[in-house]
Write a protein that holds these residues in place. Structure first.
Motif, PDB file in Angstrom:
ATOM      1  N   GLN A   1       0.834  -1.202   0.000  1.00  0.00           N
ATOM      2  CA  GLN A   1       0.000   0.000   0.000  1.00  0.00           C
ATOM      3  C   GLN A   1       0.872   1.258   0.000  1.00  0.00           C
ATOM      4  O   GLN A   1       0.579   2.232  -0.692  1.00  0.00           O
ATOM      5  CB  GLN A   1      -0.942  -0.013   1.210  1.00  0.00           C
ATOM      6  CG  GLN A   1      -2.105   0.953   1.055  1.00  0.00           C
ATOM      7  CD  GLN A   1      -3.077   0.907   2.239  1.00  0.00           C
ATOM      8  OE1 GLN A   1      -3.136  -0.080   2.966  1.00  0.00           O
ATOM      9  NE2 GLN A   1      -3.821   1.975   2.418  1.00  0.00           N
ATOM     10  N   LEU A   2       1.951   1.207   0.759  1.00  0.00           N
ATOM     11  CA  LEU A   2       2.871   2.343   0.814  1.00  0.00           C
ATOM     12  C   LEU A   2       3.528   2.605  -0.529  1.00  0.00           C
ATOM     13  O   LEU A   2       3.660   3.750  -0.960  1.00  0.00           O
ATOM     14  CB  LEU A   2       3.968   2.079   1.846  1.00  0.00           C
ATOM     15  CG  LEU A   2       3.725   2.567   3.258  1.00  0.00           C
ATOM     16  CD1 LEU A   2       4.681   1.885   4.209  1.00  0.00           C
ATOM     17  CD2 LEU A   2       3.866   4.074   3.324  1.00  0.00           C
ATOM     18  N   SER A   3       3.929   1.530  -1.223  1.00  0.00           N
ATOM     19  CA  SER A   3       4.607   1.761  -2.499  1.00  0.00           C
ATOM     20  C   SER A   3       3.609   2.183  -3.574  1.00  0.00           C
ATOM     21  O   SER A   3       3.946   2.970  -4.454  1.00  0.00           O
ATOM     22  CB  SER A   3       5.436   0.549  -2.921  1.00  0.00           C
ATOM     23  OG  SER A   3       4.719  -0.623  -2.741  1.00  0.00           O
ATOM     24  N   ASP A   4       2.354   1.713  -3.480  1.00  0.00           N
ATOM     25  CA  ASP A   4       1.307   2.220  -4.381  1.00  0.00           C
ATOM     26  C   ASP A   4       1.123   3.717  -4.170  1.00  0.00           C
ATOM     27  O   ASP A   4       1.005   4.486  -5.118  1.00  0.00           O
ATOM     28  CB  ASP A   4      -0.034   1.534  -4.115  1.00  0.00           C
ATOM     29  CG  ASP A   4      -0.050   0.104  -4.615  1.00  0.00           C
ATOM     30  OD1 ASP A   4       0.926  -0.300  -5.274  1.00  0.00           O
ATOM     31  OD2 ASP A   4      -1.029  -0.604  -4.327  1.00  0.00           O
ATOM     32  N   ASP A   5       1.091   4.115  -2.889  1.00  0.00           N
ATOM     33  CA  ASP A   5       0.895   5.521  -2.560  1.00  0.00           C
ATOM     34  C   ASP A   5       2.036   6.382  -3.088  1.00  0.00           C
ATOM     35  O   ASP A   5       1.819   7.451  -3.629  1.00  0.00           O
ATOM     36  CB  ASP A   5       0.792   5.722  -1.043  1.00  0.00           C
ATOM     37  CG  ASP A   5      -0.539   5.223  -0.508  1.00  0.00           C
ATOM     38  OD1 ASP A   5      -1.350   4.756  -1.329  1.00  0.00           O
ATOM     39  OD2 ASP A   5      -0.744   5.308   0.713  1.00  0.00           O
ATOM     40  N   SER A   6       3.272   5.887  -2.920  1.00  0.00           N
ATOM     41  CA  SER A   6       4.404   6.712  -3.351  1.00  0.00           C
ATOM     42  C   SER A   6       4.460   6.783  -4.871  1.00  0.00           C
ATOM     43  O   SER A   6       5.048   7.692  -5.443  1.00  0.00           O
ATOM     44  CB  SER A   6       5.720   6.209  -2.763  1.00  0.00           C
ATOM     45  OG  SER A   6       5.916   4.869  -3.098  1.00  0.00           O
ATOM     46  N   ALA A   7       3.783   5.830  -5.544  1.00  0.00           N
ATOM     47  CA  ALA A   7       3.645   5.917  -6.996  1.00  0.00           C
ATOM     48  C   ALA A   7       2.526   6.892  -7.376  1.00  0.00           C
ATOM     49  O   ALA A   7       2.207   7.069  -8.548  1.00  0.00           O
ATOM     50  CB  ALA A   7       3.374   4.536  -7.585  1.00  0.00           C
ATOM     51  N   GLY A   8       1.919   7.516  -6.380  1.00  0.00           N
ATOM     52  CA  GLY A   8       0.916   8.550  -6.631  1.00  0.00           C
ATOM     53  C   GLY A   8      -0.480   8.008  -6.883  1.00  0.00           C
ATOM     54  O   GLY A   8      -1.318   8.668  -7.461  1.00  0.00           O
ATOM     55  N   GLU A   9      -0.710   6.770  -6.450  1.00  0.00           N
ATOM     56  CA  GLU A   9      -2.009   6.178  -6.714  1.00  0.00           C
ATOM     57  C   GLU A   9      -2.781   5.916  -5.425  1.00  0.00           C
ATOM     58  O   GLU A   9      -2.764   4.815  -4.899  1.00  0.00           O
ATOM     59  CB  GLU A   9      -1.843   4.856  -7.467  1.00  0.00           C
ATOM     60  CG  GLU A   9      -1.315   5.019  -8.851  1.00  0.00           C
ATOM     61  CD  GLU A   9      -0.819   3.695  -9.413  1.00  0.00           C
ATOM     62  OE1 GLU A   9      -0.193   3.728 -10.481  1.00  0.00           O
ATOM     63  OE2 GLU A   9      -1.044   2.656  -8.790  1.00  0.00           O
ATOM     64  N   THR A  10      -3.399   6.941  -4.911  1.00  0.00           N
ATOM     65  CA  THR A  10      -4.287   6.708  -3.780  1.00  0.00           C
ATOM     66  C   THR A  10      -5.667   6.462  -4.362  1.00  0.00           C
ATOM     67  O   THR A  10      -6.038   7.056  -5.366  1.00  0.00           O
ATOM     68  CB  THR A  10      -4.337   7.930  -2.846  1.00  0.00           C
ATOM     69  OG1 THR A  10      -4.536   9.096  -3.639  1.00  0.00           O
ATOM     70  CG2 THR A  10      -3.041   8.078  -2.073  1.00  0.00           C
ATOM     71  N   ASP A  11      -6.443   5.571  -3.726  1.00  0.00           N
ATOM     72  CA  ASP A  11      -7.752   5.264  -4.294  1.00  0.00           C
ATOM     73  C   ASP A  11      -8.863   6.095  -3.653  1.00  0.00           C
ATOM     74  O   ASP A  11     -10.008   5.760  -3.678  1.00  0.00           O
ATOM     75  CB  ASP A  11      -8.064   3.763  -4.226  1.00  0.00           C
ATOM     76  CG  ASP A  11      -7.741   3.178  -2.865  1.00  0.00           C
ATOM     77  OD1 ASP A  11      -7.485   3.963  -1.936  1.00  0.00           O
ATOM     78  OD2 ASP A  11      -7.742   1.942  -2.740  1.00  0.00           O
ATOM     79  N   TYR A  12      -8.470   7.210  -3.021  1.00  0.00           N
ATOM     80  CA  TYR A  12      -9.478   8.129  -2.511  1.00  0.00           C
ATOM     81  C   TYR A  12      -8.945   9.534  -2.741  1.00  0.00           C
ATOM     82  O   TYR A  12      -7.744   9.740  -2.782  1.00  0.00           O
ATOM     83  CB  TYR A  12      -9.725   7.882  -1.018  1.00  0.00           C
ATOM     84  CG  TYR A  12      -8.475   7.543  -0.281  1.00  0.00           C
ATOM     85  CD1 TYR A  12      -8.097   6.214  -0.083  1.00  0.00           C
ATOM     86  CD2 TYR A  12      -7.624   8.551   0.144  1.00  0.00           C
ATOM     87  CE1 TYR A  12      -6.926   5.907   0.535  1.00  0.00           C
ATOM     88  CE2 TYR A  12      -6.438   8.244   0.760  1.00  0.00           C
ATOM     89  CZ  TYR A  12      -6.094   6.926   0.958  1.00  0.00           C
ATOM     90  OH  TYR A  12      -4.913   6.628   1.558  1.00  0.00           O
ATOM     91  N   PRO A  13      -9.806  10.495  -2.933  1.00  0.00           N
ATOM     92  CA  PRO A  13      -9.344  11.843  -3.217  1.00  0.00           C
ATOM     93  C   PRO A  13      -8.658  12.456  -1.994  1.00  0.00           C
ATOM     94  O   PRO A  13      -9.017  12.149  -0.867  1.00  0.00           O
ATOM     95  CB  PRO A  13     -10.635  12.596  -3.530  1.00  0.00           C
ATOM     96  CG  PRO A  13     -11.728  11.804  -2.930  1.00  0.00           C
ATOM     97  CD  PRO A  13     -11.262  10.398  -2.880  1.00  0.00           C
ATOM     98  N   SER A  14      -7.679  13.297  -2.239  1.00  0.00           N
ATOM     99  CA  SER A  14      -7.016  13.930  -1.112  1.00  0.00           C
ATOM    100  C   SER A  14      -7.762  15.202  -0.734  1.00  0.00           C
ATOM    101  O   SER A  14      -8.515  15.760  -1.524  1.00  0.00           O
ATOM    102  CB  SER A  14      -5.567  14.249  -1.450  1.00  0.00           C
ATOM    103  OG  SER A  14      -5.529  15.085  -2.566  1.00  0.00           O
ATOM    104  N   VAL A  15      -7.551  15.623   0.475  1.00  0.00           N
ATOM    105  CA  VAL A  15      -8.209  16.839   0.957  1.00  0.00           C
ATOM    106  C   VAL A  15      -7.475  18.057   0.407  1.00  0.00           C
ATOM    107  O   VAL A  15      -6.268  18.139   0.486  1.00  0.00           O
ATOM    108  CB  VAL A  15      -8.198  16.865   2.500  1.00  0.00           C
ATOM    109  CG1 VAL A  15      -8.772  18.173   3.010  1.00  0.00           C
ATOM    110  CG2 VAL A  15      -8.968  15.698   3.059  1.00  0.00           C
ATOM    111  N   GLY A  16      -8.214  18.984  -0.152  1.00  0.00           N
ATOM    112  CA  GLY A  16      -7.573  20.115  -0.794  1.00  0.00           C
ATOM    113  C   GLY A  16      -7.098  21.174   0.185  1.00  0.00           C
ATOM    114  O   GLY A  16      -7.382  21.147   1.344  1.00  0.00           O
TER     115      GLY A  16
END
Ligand code: C2E
Ligand code: MG
Ligand code: MG
Ligand code: MG
Length: 288
Positions: free
Chosen positions: A273-288
């Motif tokens: 999950q961490l390496s997916d995230d660092s690849a810029g792929e979160t499966d939920y929108p980030s808070v602006g």
């Protein structure tokens, strides 16, 4: 039926209670064997910041029962506590969690993660509690700053001065303390001020109802405000929906844990999950 007996009357155990007692004793016997065989394992649930980035994890205990499959802690922790088996089991949890923490410290993607570990009332009350944490840090090489010990409010009220001493001693060696299931116990502003806490965890029962129940919402808001005024971090537990997360973010709660961000799973799953995230792929929108 036990229910029908009046107050103060001797009650004979019903066959139901007999069964409960028997299965408790069986569980206890099985647990003795399993502690010896190390049939226990830890799963890790991610904790994320307002941008959905993983900032840490909570270690949660599981029992791989030889016949019954995976048993959850709600079932066996009470038995472990009443039988005294929580002592070896708690030691195993701390040692295993701190070994994991040490392993994380060797990799740049995981070195900043904190790991939260639940301890039972029995463990916390023991005179050598702080010494045992120091010993396990020494043994495993884990950094104290990355370790968070989770306590519940009920553990503090029997002997507040002792709790203050222990939490202060932990803080002095760099270990953080979080108050788990916050809001469900006896909270008093007077004692909270005296405890050098690092984090309050809003109990999942409030989070579950924030959108539908104004009292739950008010309690969550109060805890967030309390965190701000005491300068203690606040994290929400049991966040399952975007709507709950958005509500919490708007109320000023900037850290979350819950199925929305990941279920408790293996350390390997957390790494993925961490390496997916660092690849810029979160499966939920980030808070602006
Ligand atoms: P807790 O420390 O409050 O842990 C949070 C519980 O909520 C975990 O249950 C977790 O799996 C569950 N959870 C997380 N996210 C969600 C969500 O979005 N929705 C819902 N419905 N539930 C969620 P689990 O793993 O069954 O643990 C239950 C309790 O057992 C823990 O509550 C903790 O008090 C205790 N426990 C777990 N591991 C240990 C341990 O190593 N030592 C001790 N002493 N107690 C432990
Ligand atoms: Mg916990
Ligand atoms: Mg909790
Ligand atoms: Mg709980």
């Amino acid at each position: 039926q036990a229910k029908k007996t009046g107050r103060g009357r001797v009650c004979f155990y019903s066959s139901d209670m007999q069964t409960v007692l028997q299965s408790r004793m069986e569980l206890e016997a099985d647990m003795r064997v399993s502690i010896h065989r190390e049939d226990f394992f830890l799963v890790y649930q991610p904790q994320v910041d307002a941008n959905g980035r993983i900032i840490g994890a909570e270690a949660l205990l599981r029992w791989q029962h030889p016949q019954r499959g995976v048993v959850s802690p709600g079932e066996f922790i009470p038995v472990a506590e009443s039988s005294g088996l929580i002592q070896p089991l708690g030691r195993w949890v701390l040692k295993t969690a701190c070994s994991q923490l040490h392993a994380w410290s060797k990799d740049s993607t995981t070195e900043a993660l904190t790991l939260s570990v639940n301890v039972s009332a029995w463990q916390f009350r023991s005179d050598d509690f702080v010494a045992s944490i120091e010993a396990v840090l020494h043994l495993t090489g884990a950094r104290p700053e990355r370790l968070k010990i989770e306590l519940t409010e009920s553990m503090l009220i029997d002997d507040l001065d002792d709790a203050i001493d222990k939490i202060t001693a932990l803080k002095d060696i760099g270990v953080q303390v979080a108050l788990d299931d916050f809001g469900t116990g006896y909270s008093s502003l007077a004692y909270l001020k005296r405890l050098p806490l690092a984090q309050l965890k809003i109990d999942q029962s409030f989070v579950a109802d924030i959108l539908t129940n104004s009292v739950a919402g008010a309690i969550a808001r109060t805890i967030i405000g309390l965190g701000h005024s005491l300068e203690v971090d606040v994290i929400a537990e049991g966040v399952e929906t975007e709507a709950q997360k958005d509500w919490l973010a708007a109320a000023g709660c900037l850290a979350y844990q819950g199925y929305l961000f990941g279920r408790p799973d293996s350390a390997d799953a957390l790494l993925r999950q961490l390496s997916d995230d660092s690849a810029g792929e979160t499966d939920y929108p980030s808070v602006g």
